[in-house]
Write a protein that holds these residues in place. Sequence first.
Motif, mmCIF file in Angstrom:
data_model
loop_
_atom_site.group_PDB
_atom_site.id
_atom_site.type_symbol
_atom_site.label_atom_id
_atom_site.label_comp_id
_atom_site.label_asym_id
_atom_site.label_seq_id
_atom_site.Cartn_x
_atom_site.Cartn_y
_atom_site.Cartn_z
ATOM 1 N N ALA A 1 29.139 29.582 45.944
ATOM 2 C CA ALA A 1 28.970 28.537 44.937
ATOM 3 C C ALA A 1 30.323 27.586 44.710
ATOM 4 O O ALA A 1 31.390 28.073 44.718
ATOM 5 N N ARG A 2 30.253 26.290 44.573
ATOM 6 C CA ARG A 2 31.169 25.339 44.345
ATOM 7 C C ARG A 2 30.595 24.278 43.309
ATOM 8 O O ARG A 2 29.407 24.082 42.818
ATOM 9 N N PHE A 3 31.843 23.965 42.727
ATOM 10 C CA PHE A 3 31.416 23.100 41.528
ATOM 11 C C PHE A 3 31.250 21.552 41.855
ATOM 12 O O PHE A 3 32.518 20.902 42.261
ATOM 13 N N ARG A 4 30.172 21.131 41.617
ATOM 14 C CA ARG A 4 29.974 19.432 41.893
ATOM 15 C C ARG A 4 30.504 18.799 40.440
ATOM 16 O O ARG A 4 31.087 17.652 40.588
ATOM 17 N N LEU A 5 30.626 19.381 39.338
ATOM 18 C CA LEU A 5 31.017 18.592 38.034
ATOM 19 C C LEU A 5 31.950 19.790 37.150
ATOM 20 O O LEU A 5 31.394 20.692 37.145
ATOM 21 N N LEU A 6 32.946 19.014 36.810
ATOM 22 C CA LEU A 6 33.630 19.526 35.514
ATOM 23 C C LEU A 6 33.644 18.541 34.504
ATOM 24 O O LEU A 6 33.954 17.343 34.630
ATOM 25 N N LEU A 7 32.822 18.871 33.647
ATOM 26 C CA LEU A 7 32.674 18.118 32.266
ATOM 27 C C LEU A 7 33.454 18.505 30.972
ATOM 28 O O LEU A 7 33.124 19.583 30.588
#
Length: 261
Positions: A90-96
């Motif tokens: 798993a990898r993060f496409r988004l940090l909001l």
Amino acid sequence: MYKEKELWGLILGGSSGLGWAAAQVLAKKGMSLCIYYRERRADAREAQARFQALSLETGVSILHYNVDATQKEQIARSLAELSERLPAEARFRLLLHSIAKGNLKAFLGQNNLTSTDFQLTAQNMAYSIVDWAQGLIALGRFAEDARILGLSSGGNQRAWSHYAAVSAAKTALEAIIRSMALEYAPLGIRANIVQAGMMNTRSFQLIPGSDDLAQFAKSRNPLGRMTKAEDVAKVIELLCRAESAWINGAIIPVDGGERLI
């Protein structure tokens, strides 16, 4: 699009307002989510029920944590726990960053605004994004084509009574995002600000005189209404797509033209 590639989103402040609206749109597009929020026990139970229902509806994984996501020590513990729970691929496409936790005080009056109020508000609504971003980089958990998004408002340039500390925090967040856009670019990270129009959210209603502000926003908007959280959430999802990869270091207004008048 997101699910097949194990691309996740991390939302800070995802139990209400823009954060929750973004969670719904992203989950329906197949993005699994880690949601951090801070609520009292009764409100937390309601939020958890909504997260579970959304996960069942969309089939995506939703991890949720009722913790203070603004303090350095708690951020470090949260990231360590998160890394253990996430699938290895798993990898993060988004940090909001959607934390709305600030002091709404005036300069004059009994409980007047102080420099401490500015510092606390800026830590919550601006500086805390630095520790989250740096932590995800250290863990190697950002996707190759990742997005960091901060949320701003028209109050970053205009003076609204009782809004000074929040306005200063939003301005600080914009400065941080600009530098992230420059310095994180070699890592494949794009950083942008979404500048939302006035929305009738729970946080907006806490501003003294919010009813007058709402009427003002409606009267000046060419489309004749206030911005809705889902209007902004859809743009947040657009900015997560591969097609938006050449947008970096921008302040993107999502207000229906409210700023024009």
